[in-house]
Design a protein around this motif. Structure first.
Motif, PDB file in Angstrom:
ATOM      1  N   VAL A  75       0.757   0.597 -15.350  1.00 22.39           N
ATOM      2  CA  VAL A  75       0.877   1.940 -15.944  1.00 22.39           C
ATOM      3  C   VAL A  75       2.359   2.274 -16.120  1.00 22.39           C
TER       4      VAL A  75
ATOM      5  N   THR B  59       4.551   4.527 -15.277  1.00 21.37           N
ATOM      6  CA  THR B  59       5.508   4.834 -14.204  1.00 21.37           C
ATOM      7  C   THR B  59       5.895   3.575 -13.446  1.00 21.37           C
TER       8      THR B  59
ATOM      9  N   ASN C 289      -0.641   3.351 -20.774  1.00 19.83           N
ATOM     10  CA  ASN C 289      -1.108   4.428 -19.891  1.00 19.83           C
ATOM     11  C   ASN C 289      -2.367   3.977 -19.139  1.00 19.83           C
ATOM     12  N   ARG C 290      -2.813   4.821 -18.214  1.00 18.52           N
ATOM     13  CA  ARG C 290      -3.880   4.417 -17.296  1.00 18.52           C
ATOM     14  C   ARG C 290      -5.140   3.982 -18.037  1.00 18.52           C
TER      15      ARG C 290
ATOM     16  N   ASN D  60       4.660   7.265  -4.959  1.00 16.62           N
ATOM     17  CA  ASN D  60       5.005   7.644  -6.331  1.00 16.62           C
ATOM     18  C   ASN D  60       4.799   9.151  -6.495  1.00 16.62           C
TER      19      ASN D  60
ATOM     20  N   ARG E 244       1.928  14.900 -20.243  1.00 16.86           N
ATOM     21  CA  ARG E 244       1.464  13.602 -20.739  1.00 16.86           C
ATOM     22  C   ARG E 244       0.087  13.779 -21.391  1.00 16.86           C
TER      23      ARG E 244
ATOM     24  N   GLY F 251      -5.787  10.629 -20.666  1.00 16.63           N
ATOM     25  CA  GLY F 251      -5.807   9.165 -20.515  1.00 16.63           C
ATOM     26  C   GLY F 251      -4.657   8.687 -19.652  1.00 16.63           C
ATOM     27  N   SER F 252      -3.668   9.561 -19.461  1.00 17.24           N
ATOM     28  CA  SER F 252      -2.536   9.230 -18.587  1.00 17.24           C
ATOM     29  C   SER F 252      -2.913   9.492 -17.128  1.00 17.24           C
ATOM     30  N   GLY F 253      -2.520   8.593 -16.239  1.00 15.93           N
ATOM     31  CA  GLY F 253      -2.777   8.772 -14.813  1.00 15.93           C
ATOM     32  C   GLY F 253      -1.987   9.935 -14.244  1.00 15.93           C
ATOM     33  N   THR F 254      -0.773  10.121 -14.766  1.00 11.58           N
ATOM     34  CA  THR F 254       0.057  11.256 -14.330  1.00 11.58           C
ATOM     35  C   THR F 254      -0.686  12.553 -14.651  1.00 11.58           C
TER      36      THR F 254
ATOM     37  N   TRP G 175       1.421   3.887  -5.625  1.00  8.49           N
ATOM     38  CA  TRP G 175       1.027   2.774  -6.487  1.00  8.49           C
ATOM     39  C   TRP G 175       0.219   1.751  -5.693  1.00  8.49           C
TER      40      TRP G 175
HETATM   41  P1  PGA Z   1       0.281   6.929 -16.771  1.00  3.68           P
HETATM   42  O1  PGA Z   1       0.165   6.372 -15.340  1.00  3.68           O
HETATM   43  O2  PGA Z   1       1.297   6.139 -17.498  1.00  3.68           O
HETATM   44  O3  PGA Z   1      -1.122   6.683 -17.268  1.00  3.68           O
HETATM   45  O4  PGA Z   1       0.623   8.375 -16.639  1.00  3.68           O
HETATM   46  C1  PGA Z   1       1.118   6.599 -14.443  1.00  3.68           C
HETATM   47  C2  PGA Z   1       0.544   6.551 -13.078  1.00  3.68           C
HETATM   48  O5  PGA Z   1      -0.693   6.640 -12.901  1.00  3.68           O
HETATM   49  O6  PGA Z   1       1.395   6.445 -12.198  1.00  3.68           O
END
Ligand code: PGA
Length: 217
Positions: free
Chosen positions: A18, A20, A47-48, A82, A112, A115-118, A185
């Motif tokens: 991912v 980050t 992305n995630r 993280n 973000r 679909g992004s984990g952040t 992570w």
């Molecule tokens: P992302 O993931 O790029 O999908 O936001 C980052 C993460 O989960 O650390």
């Protein structure tokens, strides 16, 4: 088996990570590539939700997620913290103060993409606190978010690691109650899939704890 690993000189290592994790994985790859220069490394960053798709399609040997998918039969090894922090342009009026999230409610929020984990971690955190997330702008890149925050477009929540190489004086981390959002992570692989020799060796390198890098003042 160990002899086979120690004798590893060639092969391929495909990593899916991912966004980050681009701030983490090179630090793991450094010692690995120095010791095994013949191994060809492919680092795929997305992305995630895209990395989950790569995992489901079996495209890589190992994966790095902050939030490994819970519905799959995976082997997950914790790697490093993280934390997600609130960032604002340098000189923000709340710099150096302890504040509540509600005090930032009128600031445009840069987020973000779905679909992004952040984004997922932020949404889950907000749901726990009963806060409402209203992004003013959706931006698919941590670096573009940093630039936008530095340019005064709003505030954002990003991995603290994305700030490490930021030129000092552009951005500040705000001290907000309920932050940082704890996050971590993980090195991930299918439990049912036999890891390649290169993947086994890399997993051992990844177990060595890393120093937490410090942020520029
Ligand atoms: P992302 O993931 O790029 O999908 O936001 C980052 C993460 O989960 O650390």
């Amino acid at each position: 088996r160990l002899a086979q690993l120690n004798g590893l000189t060639a092969g391929q290592l495909r990593l899916g990570a991912v966004t980050t994790a681009k701030y983490l994985v090179p630090r793991l790859l450094g010692p690995f590539c120095r010791q095994y220069p013949q191994v060809e490394v492919q680092l795929n960053i997305a992305n995630r939700s895209e990395v989950i798709r790569r995992l489901e399609d079996n495209r890589d040997d190992l994966y790095v997620f902050s939030q490994p998918p819970r519905h799959l039969d995976l082997d997950t090894v914790p790697l490093a913290d993280n934390p997600l922090v609130v960032i604002a342009p340098a000189g923000h009026r709340f710099t150096g103060q302890r504040i509540r999230w509600e005090q930032l409610a009128t600031e445009p929020f840069l987020s973000r993409e779905p679909g992004s984990g952040t984004r997922l971690a932020v949404e889950e955190h907000f749901a726990r606190f009963g806060w409402v997330l209203k992004p003013q702008m959706t931006i698919e890149s941590n670096e573009a978010i940093k630039e936008s925050v530095a340019a005064g477009l709003g505030i954002a929540i990003l991995s603290r690691h994305t700030l490490i190489h930021t030129a000092p004086g552009n951005l500040v981390e705000l001290d907000v109650e309920g932050f940082p959002i704890p996050n971590r992570w993980y090195l991930v692989r299918w439990r049912t899939k036999n890891p390649s020799p290169a993947a086994q060796v890399f997993s051992r390198f990844a177990e060595v704890p890393l120093d937490t890098p410090t942020l520029p003042e």
